[in-house]
Motif scaffolding. Sequence first.
Motif, PDB file in Angstrom:
ATOM      1  N   PRO A 275       0.800  -1.224   0.000  1.00 48.45           N
ATOM      2  CA  PRO A 275       0.000   0.000   0.000  1.00 48.45           C
ATOM      3  C   PRO A 275       0.836   1.277   0.000  1.00 48.45           C
ATOM      4  N   GLY A 276       2.150   1.167  -0.107  1.00 47.30           N
ATOM      5  CA  GLY A 276       3.003   2.341  -0.102  1.00 47.30           C
ATOM      6  C   GLY A 276       3.312   2.864   1.280  1.00 47.30           C
ATOM      7  N   ALA A 277       2.959   2.105   2.316  1.00 49.01           N
ATOM      8  CA  ALA A 277       3.175   2.576   3.685  1.00 49.01           C
ATOM      9  C   ALA A 277       4.646   2.587   4.063  1.00 49.01           C
ATOM     10  N   LEU A 278       5.425   1.620   3.585  1.00 40.44           N
ATOM     11  CA  LEU A 278       6.838   1.561   3.944  1.00 40.44           C
ATOM     12  C   LEU A 278       7.578   2.791   3.411  1.00 40.44           C
ATOM     13  N   ALA A 279       7.207   3.216   2.209  1.00 42.85           N
ATOM     14  CA  ALA A 279       7.844   4.399   1.629  1.00 42.85           C
ATOM     15  C   ALA A 279       7.543   5.650   2.442  1.00 42.85           C
ATOM     16  N   VAL A 286      13.034   1.249   1.655  1.00 42.98           N
ATOM     17  CA  VAL A 286      12.613   1.031   0.270  1.00 42.98           C
ATOM     18  C   VAL A 286      13.808   1.141  -0.671  1.00 42.98           C
ATOM     19  N   ALA A 287      14.771   2.003  -0.329  1.00 45.55           N
ATOM     20  CA  ALA A 287      15.961   2.177  -1.162  1.00 45.55           C
ATOM     21  C   ALA A 287      16.782   0.903  -1.279  1.00 45.55           C
ATOM     22  N   MET A 288      16.585  -0.052  -0.344  1.00 44.67           N
ATOM     23  CA  MET A 288      17.328  -1.320  -0.412  1.00 44.67           C
ATOM     24  C   MET A 288      16.790  -2.248  -1.498  1.00 44.67           C
ATOM     25  N   GLU A 289      15.581  -1.974  -1.995  1.00 39.76           N
ATOM     26  CA  GLU A 289      14.995  -2.843  -3.011  1.00 39.76           C
ATOM     27  C   GLU A 289      15.840  -2.818  -4.285  1.00 39.76           C
ATOM     28  N   GLY A 290      16.078  -3.997  -4.838  1.00 41.42           N
ATOM     29  CA  GLY A 290      16.771  -4.099  -6.114  1.00 41.42           C
ATOM     30  C   GLY A 290      18.275  -3.933  -6.050  1.00 41.42           C
ATOM     31  N   VAL A 291      18.859  -3.784  -4.844  1.00 44.89           N
ATOM     32  CA  VAL A 291      20.314  -3.638  -4.716  1.00 44.89           C
ATOM     33  C   VAL A 291      20.931  -5.038  -4.668  1.00 44.89           C
ATOM     34  N   ALA A 292      21.639  -5.397  -5.725  1.00 40.23           N
ATOM     35  CA  ALA A 292      22.210  -6.739  -5.838  1.00 40.23           C
ATOM     36  C   ALA A 292      23.440  -6.888  -4.950  1.00 40.23           C
ATOM     37  N   GLN A 293      23.785  -8.156  -4.654  1.00 43.69           N
ATOM     38  CA  GLN A 293      24.968  -8.472  -3.858  1.00 43.69           C
ATOM     39  C   GLN A 293      25.698  -9.644  -4.492  1.00 43.69           C
ATOM     40  N   LEU A 356      16.535  -4.825  10.838  1.00 38.13           N
ATOM     41  CA  LEU A 356      15.955  -4.008   9.772  1.00 38.13           C
ATOM     42  C   LEU A 356      16.948  -2.979   9.234  1.00 38.13           C
ATOM     43  N   LEU A 357      17.813  -2.456  10.103  1.00 40.64           N
ATOM     44  CA  LEU A 357      18.675  -1.337   9.724  1.00 40.64           C
ATOM     45  C   LEU A 357      20.130  -1.722   9.476  1.00 40.64           C
ATOM     46  N   HIS A 358      20.493  -2.982   9.679  1.00 43.24           N
ATOM     47  CA  HIS A 358      21.927  -3.308   9.663  1.00 43.24           C
ATOM     48  C   HIS A 358      22.579  -3.045   8.308  1.00 43.24           C
ATOM     49  N   ASP A 359      21.845  -3.213   7.210  1.00 41.48           N
ATOM     50  CA  ASP A 359      22.412  -2.960   5.879  1.00 41.48           C
ATOM     51  C   ASP A 359      21.796  -1.731   5.227  1.00 41.48           C
ATOM     52  N   ILE A 360      21.251  -0.823   6.024  1.00 38.76           N
ATOM     53  CA  ILE A 360      20.577   0.349   5.486  1.00 38.76           C
ATOM     54  C   ILE A 360      21.556   1.275   4.761  1.00 38.76           C
ATOM     55  N   GLY A 361      22.856   1.099   5.030  1.00 40.85           N
ATOM     56  CA  GLY A 361      23.876   1.910   4.367  1.00 40.85           C
ATOM     57  C   GLY A 361      24.348   1.359   3.032  1.00 40.85           C
TER      58      GLY A 361
END
Length: 549
Positions: A275-279, A286-293, A356-361
């Motif tokens: 529903p767009g609530a996370l954004a 949300v910025a973590m979406e699609g970031v490959a490793q 939730l935040l450990h890889d936010i960077g």
Amino acid sequence: MSVPANLTPYKNRWVALVRARPVGVGANAAEAYRAAKRTCPKDIPRMVFVDENGLAHRQPARFNLWFQHNLLKQVLAVWPAGWGAVYLVGGAVRDGLLGALAPEADLDLLVPRHALKIARQLADTLGAACFPLDAGRDVGRVIFPDRRYLDIASFRGDTLSADLSARDFTINAMALRLDADNPQLIDPTHGYDDLDTRLIRVASETAINNDPLRILRGVRLAAALDFTIDPQTQRRMRAAAPGLARVSPERVRDELLKLLQGSRPGGAINQLRRPGALACILPEAVAMEGVAQSAPHYRPVFEHTMTVLNGWAAIFPFDTPDLAPLAPVLELLRVYFAEELAGNLKRSALMPMIALLHDIGKPATARQGSDGRIRFWRHPQEGAATAQQIMERLHFSVQAIRFVKTAVLHHMRPLLLVNQPVVSKRAIHRFLRDTGNAAPAIAVFSLIDHLGIYPPGEGDAVWTRLLQVVLRICRAYFNPGPVPLLTGTEVMAHLDLSPGPQIGRLLARLNEAQAIGQVSTPAEAIAFLQTVQAGPPEKESGKEGYDET
């Protein structure tokens, strides 16, 4: 359950139904049941109560589960008739219908009026404490010595039905009349039926717009109960999501923490995307979406994070056989995680925030090298700064922010220690020095981070070594070393120094030397400090950069 469309002739009566046909009517359930058995002796009737508007309210087969609840029994035993009708509402009704009412569950009661006055009198009678939870809305909270609590509120609106219809979701909009002789389930929005179909549905068209925070609550309920959110409710959530910006940070924080305490928090956070609530509440996530490793990671950053979130819920409170090598410290860890920080938050409640935040960077630091590998240079430092900003925005306590920020900053260090040929006492000491009271949390977190890095069935050898590092860290933390060999005053006297920052640095070097067994007597300590004073400054190592793939 099929109910006849028109039961108006039976207003304020109990009706027994067989194949959706009335076969017995009475002033209470027992009368209606007996009448039905005379008419249809071989059938088992289903009971409904028809209210003053002709609306049929489906009834449970029995009410024993609620009336045997210990806290409710205490309250009803001293509830005088002069206080009037009283209703149980909220989660206790829902969970009771699901057969899952916990003995330690807190309760919510509803009365027509004078709730705060009743709460005070009830607290006095039961030897409990009481305070106004919301004086403007006439809501009081009774707190018992065992820290359970009971909220008592007056009707919002003129009637019980109006109060219930103004609530968030149908499964939360039911009330149980607490009359042992004639109990009734009041269900104007058909929440009982939605429990059967495992559906989260709004109690009214305006429920989400009236309070957009209900988006988070609905997602939390769906994840906790393994229910589906009704499509129309999903559309209303999506339309109302921008309204989350006007919800107070404290309310968002508290609802987010509740959501993260569930058994599948990763799934719940993922559902908030739809529903767009996370954004709206955590755009950084949300910025973590699609970031490959690159390998050994087998999932992109967002999906990895959701796996790690679920990992904490899977291992806590540490009764899984996979943690058997940590047996010497498991009970100490349980006590450690049960300790509260400022804001009445246990350390265990903050572990999902770390997950939730450990890889936010990582989104801001992702770089692909000429060899094709993706690296995230200094992402712990970037992540720690971002985590602090997020938690300050949500009005966490300073102590909670420091705990989570420290964990994000150092979350990779146990994994890096595993890759060393030998994990020295010095390395363990420096880890404890740098992480303070977050050390056991970071050590345990490294285990669930590891489980999110490797595909199932891989990384077993690393897991075994990591368990030993975690055990060493925890043993060192819970068994502090001996009393310091010298005080700051003694250091100044022996080395002829004046007060200043250098005294603290010398004591830190001495503390490390003592911890690793390099010195063990005051004389050795003095000689060691004289050597340090005469030599070049020590180079720090082991915690900068993190060239992590």
